[in-house]
Design a protein around this motif. Structure first.
Motif, short mmCIF file in Angstrom:
data_model
loop_
_atom_site.label_atom_id
_atom_site.label_comp_id
_atom_site.label_asym_id
_atom_site.label_seq_id
_atom_site.Cartn_x
_atom_site.Cartn_y
_atom_site.Cartn_z
N GLU A 956 0.82 -1.21 0.00
CA GLU A 956 0.00 0.00 0.00
C GLU A 956 0.85 1.25 0.00
O GLU A 956 0.57 2.21 -0.72
N ARG A 957 1.90 1.26 0.75
CA ARG A 957 2.78 2.42 0.84
C ARG A 957 3.89 2.39 -0.20
O ARG A 957 4.66 3.33 -0.31
N TYR A 971 12.90 2.50 1.16
CA TYR A 971 12.50 3.65 0.36
C TYR A 971 11.01 3.55 0.03
O TYR A 971 10.52 2.48 -0.35
N ALA A 972 10.32 4.68 0.13
CA ALA A 972 8.94 4.79 -0.34
C ALA A 972 9.01 5.16 -1.81
O ALA A 972 9.05 6.34 -2.18
N VAL A 991 8.14 -2.69 -12.52
CA VAL A 991 7.86 -4.08 -12.12
C VAL A 991 6.53 -4.14 -11.38
O VAL A 991 5.70 -5.03 -11.64
N TRP A 992 6.29 -3.21 -10.48
CA TRP A 992 5.05 -3.23 -9.72
C TRP A 992 3.84 -2.96 -10.62
O TRP A 992 2.83 -3.66 -10.54
N VAL A 1004 4.19 -10.11 2.54
CA VAL A 1004 4.35 -8.67 2.64
C VAL A 1004 4.20 -8.27 4.10
O VAL A 1004 3.20 -8.57 4.74
N THR A 1005 5.21 -7.63 4.62
CA THR A 1005 5.18 -7.23 6.03
C THR A 1005 5.00 -5.73 6.15
O THR A 1005 5.15 -4.98 5.19
N THR A 1006 4.69 -5.30 7.31
CA THR A 1006 4.58 -3.86 7.57
C THR A 1006 5.84 -3.40 8.27
O THR A 1006 6.23 -3.94 9.31
#
Length: 1007
Positions: A956-957, A971-972, A991-992, A1004-1006
């Motif tokens: 999400e971020r 990095y965001a 890629v995303w 996927v972790t936070t």
């Protein structure tokens, strides 16, 4: 990074396939998809049917589900699954890298590197996926392909619960968890398909395999082989192939065959031949097993052959023994086929996998040998896409069952292979195909031909223009960097062709020939448009020497408007090329035409002008002096007695007065370089000469001469007297000491070691071609320092000597050099003196037609004479992607990045087993599996690796952990000014946004 692969769950696998196909029209990178119509003929086998009788062999291309799916997309319809055994997973000792496929292929792997249950799941997932995709996208009949399992290596292991469950599960997967997983996913996602419904999914056959191939280790007793095969036929009810080894041929036959084809350097002894199944035991055993299978209504046959065990003698791979395959194996395997087919009067079914590829698959099928499986050809550039061409060749192969092997045809193939140049190793070791550069993280596409060329000629550009018939435009491109198109188009040592990626398909693009073609077709037009440039102020240059370096320097300077005069002591221009290189190699007209180009742009020439020193010219008003004299001084041949004619003297006389030579009947040339080959070929043509021999202290494999020059000398009838060191000449006899090859020296050549024995060679005339040198007298008079080898000491970036405004180019800088190296020096000196540039056409090396370049991948020229060189050029400056081609597991991906002309390579860590194949074929001196930007699926894998790359932490971020330049930070990426270089941020974002399915399996972790 870890060498352990992470199998992709079925749901993600299907997401990947569907999204890639719908977005990009490809399946795991295979863009030329092969389709069969529902009514296409199908060959019956094992009670099943296949639309084409070929596919991947048990090996690196049948280990993972995506491998099998990629092979199907490219046209395969028979799949020999990678062998399983009780020793598996991390317990299996596979050294890494495990594959070296540069020419003939070597490997040190054997069975699946997955745990057996994981391997089973991969095969079932692939089977189920192909049942869905074949129907949905019209790739062929859902019942038009066959899976064949492979097991080893002893009866006890095959009977073990683990392997027994594997066998029974492939016989019927219906009640296994992976089958339920695949079935449930398909039923839940029917909305994503147009041609599939619940009934179709529920009726997919769970009977994945009805056949098996038995693989046994070297040294397995015949009784054990027969017990296992009997068990598979009687207890398991499986149609059975037993894999045979090429050791059936016997040591002498194998050694003599490989030696005769130039593979004499491949080392092996006779122990496997003694320990393995013997032919006299194999024939009755096979007969008994055939009768047993016939009695049970099962098919039986042999699989030819296993790979060939050889010693690791030159560090090709880690360990002591490796397994050979590819084109060097074909003559051996087809010989085994000949022996067995004769022994069984053609009634024994033969499945084939020993050096099969596009060059021989039609012949094999025509002889009744099928199915045909391959591995080595797929490990080379083009990869799986090579199957597309094979599929077209074998399309419409009929629907008739096996009717026997044509033994006469197979015997003919054995004879053909022994005479076919395709199966013959070149005389000399293959040159390195690598550029001396490290692969960059982005924009890594490069034409290795340009990197191999000392002047970085814009080769892709002029090949494309010449192919379009635009010879004048091509010649403009050529002469931007190369003012000697006729000389280099005729005798250039063409290091560009050594680097050409086409070498991995069949032969290099004939770059030099195209250069000459452009020169011959457009010279007059180009000459008409050349004009002297407006004079530049402040410079006036003198060039001493009218050979290739001097003419080239004058051309570049005059084209830039610099007044330049060449002073040549002889009465004609051309230097060594004109006065020494034989006329049968280059005509005088070629030299004259190149010199005329320099004159046309304003260069002046003074012939018969002896120059005493550089200061003399500086005193006459020249601002700069380039010394470009050639290597005219003879090398020294130490003889205990007698003497030899110097090669330069001899070749000059051949050109100036060929009829005046009196050499006698027997001529000996001492040396192994290109000049020695010229001398030997010139002597062959001299009056009265009956025999020319070339004496060299090493073998021809270690001669410094180019492969082409060696071959020409041999074709002219020159006799090579190898491993002889000259001692002295007297009374028409050259006495030599016999040598043997010892350990490699610093250059990699094996050093000659005296034996104490002598040999005598008839010699009326002895010609010494042992290395020419530059006469340093001129440099000493000019005050220019020289090193211990007689070369001028210069600034390597400018070629300026310690004497201000005095430069050196060509032989005086390098020692005896090639013409194109002389041009490179001339370019460097002209840049230093007058800021000359040669970059006008650099950007045109990349073709505007990306699709055309991509379409060439995987297509070999089986008749190169019918193709233009432009058609054969793979346009590497436009699309390289060799690392993506050759990865069996599809771990290197070509990614489209908005704003970037080239697709970018991203390495997927979880799909890589570090086989090393991409390192072999990357044109850079790099290993993409370590050196390309890497996508990681887990924090553990990221931490375990040193690769520069990225890990998604928070979708999400758009938060990523990135390793760059050895530093790790988060990095965001979605935020401007996130701190990453733009090219890296754009790559991760691409890629995303365009390949999101690549992230599907990771946790996927936070942060």
């Amino acid at each position: 990074m870890s060498d352990r692969m992470r199998p992709i769950p079925f749901g993600q696998l299907m997401d990947w396939i569907i999204e890639e196909y719908q977005t990009y029209g490809s399946i795991f990178g295979v863009s030329k998809l092969v389709r069969h119509a529902e009514n296409d003929p199908r060959l019956p086998l094992f009670g099943e049917q296949m639309e084409a009788p070929f596919g991947p062999a048990a090996g690196p291309h049948t280990q993972l589900a995506q491998n099998l799916i990629a092979a199907y997309a490219a046209g395969s319809r028979f799949f020999e699954l990678k062998t399983v055994q009780t020793l598996d997973g991390e317990d299996l000792p596979v050294a890494k890298p495990c594959i070296n496929a540069q020419d003939e292929c070597y490997n040190v792997e054997w069975s699946t590197e997955l745990r057996v249950p994981e391997a089973y799941d991969e095969y079932v997932k692939a089977w189920f996926a192909l049942k869905l995709l074949s129907r949905e996208w019209g790739l062929g009949s859902p019942d038009g392909f066959i899976f064949n399992m492979s097991v080893g290596y002893d009866l006890e292991g095959i009977k073990s619960p683990k392997i027994d469950a594997f066998i029974e599960g492939l016989k019927n997967a219906e009640n296994t968890p992976v089958w339920a997983e695949c079935r449930a996913w398909a039923l839940e996602h029917l909305g994503r398909f147009q041609k599939l419904d619940a009934r179709y999914v529920e009726e997919i056959s769970p009977r994945v395999c009805t056949s098996i191939t038995l693989s046994t280790l070297h040294g397995c007793p015949p009784q054990e082989i027969e017990r296992i095969a009997t068990y598979l036929l009687t207890e398991k009810g499986l149609n059975t192939f037993i894999k045979c080894n090429p050791t059936l041929l016997g040591y002498e036959y194998a050694r003599e065959t490989l030696d005769a084809l130039g593979f004499d350097y491949i080392a092996f002894d006779d122990h496997h031949f003694k320990e393995d199944l013997q032919f006299e035991d194999a024939v009755p055993m096979i007969g008994r097993l055939q009768a047993l299978a016939d009695g049970r209504g099962l098919a039986f046959g042999v699989k030819l052959t296993n790979t060939f065990p050889v010693d690791i003698a030159a560090g090709e791979l880690p360990g002591n023994e490796m397994y050979m395959s590819g084109r060097s194996l074909f003559p051996l395997t087809v010989s085994v086929a000949k022996m067995l087919s004769k022994a069984f009067d053609g009634k024994l079914r033969i499945s084939y996998s020993g050096g099969a590829d596009i060059t021989n698959v039609e012949k094999l099928f025509a002889a009744g040998i099928w199915p045909i499986t391959m591995a080595t050809t797929l490990l080379k550039p083009g990869g799986y896409q090579r199957f597309t061409q094979i599929a077209e060749r074998l399309r419409g192969c009929g629907d008739q069952p096996f009717a026997g092997v044509n033994t006469a045809k197979v015997s003919e193939y054995v004879e053909d292979a022994m005479g076919d140049p395709y199966y013959r190793k070149p005389i000399k070791p293959l040159p390195s195909r690598k550029m001396k550069k490290h692969v960059p993280l982005v924009d890594c596409f490069a034409a290795p031909c340009r990197a191999g060329c000392p002047i970085e000629q814009d080769i892709p550009a002029y090949l494309r223009l010449a192919g379009e018939g635009r010879h004048l435009d091509a010649l403009r491109v050529i002469t931007e960097r190369n003012p000697l198109p006729f000389i280099t188009g005729t005798i250039c040592s063409h290091r560009c062709m050594d680097k050409c990626t086409r070498n991995f398909y069949e032969d290099s693009v004939r770059i030099r020939e195209v250069k000459l073609e452009a020169a011959q077709n457009a010279y007059d037009e180009l000459l008409k448009e050349l004009r002297p440039a407006a004079p530049a102020k402040g410079k006036k240059v003198a060039v001493v020497g009218g050979g290739p370096a001097g003419i080239s320097a004058a051309y570049f300077l005059a084209r830039a408007g610099v007044p330049v005069t060449v002073f040549e002591r002889k009465r004609q221009l051309g230097g060594i090329v004109r006065h020494v290189i034989p006329a049968f190699r280059i005509p005088t007209s070629a030299i004259e035409k190149d010199a005329a180009l320099a004159r046309a742009v304003g260069a002046q020439f003074e012939l018969g002008a002896e120059i005493g020193s550089a200061q003399e010219l500086l005193d006459r008003g020249y601002t700069d002096v380039i010394l470009a004299t050639g290597a005219w001084k003879p090398g020294k041949l130490p003889l205990e007695y007698g003497g030899a004619m110097n090669v330069i003297e001899f070749l000059e006389r051949c050109k100036s007065d060929p009829d005046g030579l009196s050499l006698g009947e027997n001529v000996v040339v001492i040396g192994g370089g290109n000049t020695a080959m010229d001398a030997a070929r010139a002597a062959v043509r001299a009056p009265g000469v009956k025999k020319v021999r070339l004496v060299y202290r090493r073998s021809r494999r270690y001669m410094p001469a180019d492969e082409e020059e060696l071959a020409l000398a041999l074709s002219d009838g020159v006799e090579f007297c190898e491993l002889l060191a000259p001692v002295g000449v007297r009374d028409g006899v050259l006495k030599c000491e016999k040598m043997v090859l010892g350990a490699p020296d610093a250059s990699g050549r094996r050093s000659p070691v005296p034996t104490g024995e002598t040999a005598e060679v008839p010699a009326d005339t002895v010609i010494a071609a042992v290395g020419e040198r530059v006469d340093t007298a001129l440099y000493e008079r000019c005050g220019v320092a020289v090193d211990s080898r007689g070369r001028a000491v210069v600034d390597p970036d400018t070629l300026e000597t310690g004497v201000p405004h005095v430069y050196v180019a060509g032989d005086a800088n390098r020692g005896p050099a090639t013409v194109v190296e002389a041009i490179a020096d001339a370019t460097k000196a002209a840049k230093a003196i007058a800021g000359v540039t040669v970059e006008t056409y650099t950007a045109t090396n990349a073709s505007p037609d990306y699709g055309r370049a991509l379409a060439k991948k995987g297509t070999l020229c089986t008749d190169c004479a019918s193709c233009t060189e432009s058609q054969r050029c793979l346009e590497c400056a436009t699309v390289c992607e060799c690392c993506a081609d050759v990865c069996p597991n599809r771990a290197n991906l070509a990614i489209r990045v908005p704003g970037r002309r080239m697709r970018q390579i991203v390495h997927v860590d979880g799909m890589c087993n570090e086989c090393g194949n991409c390192a072999t074929f990357c044109p850079y001196d790099s290993a993409p599996y370590r050196d390309k930007f890497t996508l990681f699926w887990s924090e553990a894998d990221f931490a375990d690796s040193g690769n520069e790359g990225f890990l998604l932490l928070d979708a999400e971020r758009q938060l990523y952990r990135v390793r760059l330049d050895g530093q790790v930070a988060d990095y965001a990426v979605g935020e401007e000014g996130c701190g990453l270089p733009d090219e890296i941020r754009q790559l991760i974002t691409a890629v995303w946004e365009g390949y999101r399915y690549l992230f599907g399996r990771q946790t996927v972790t936070t942060a």
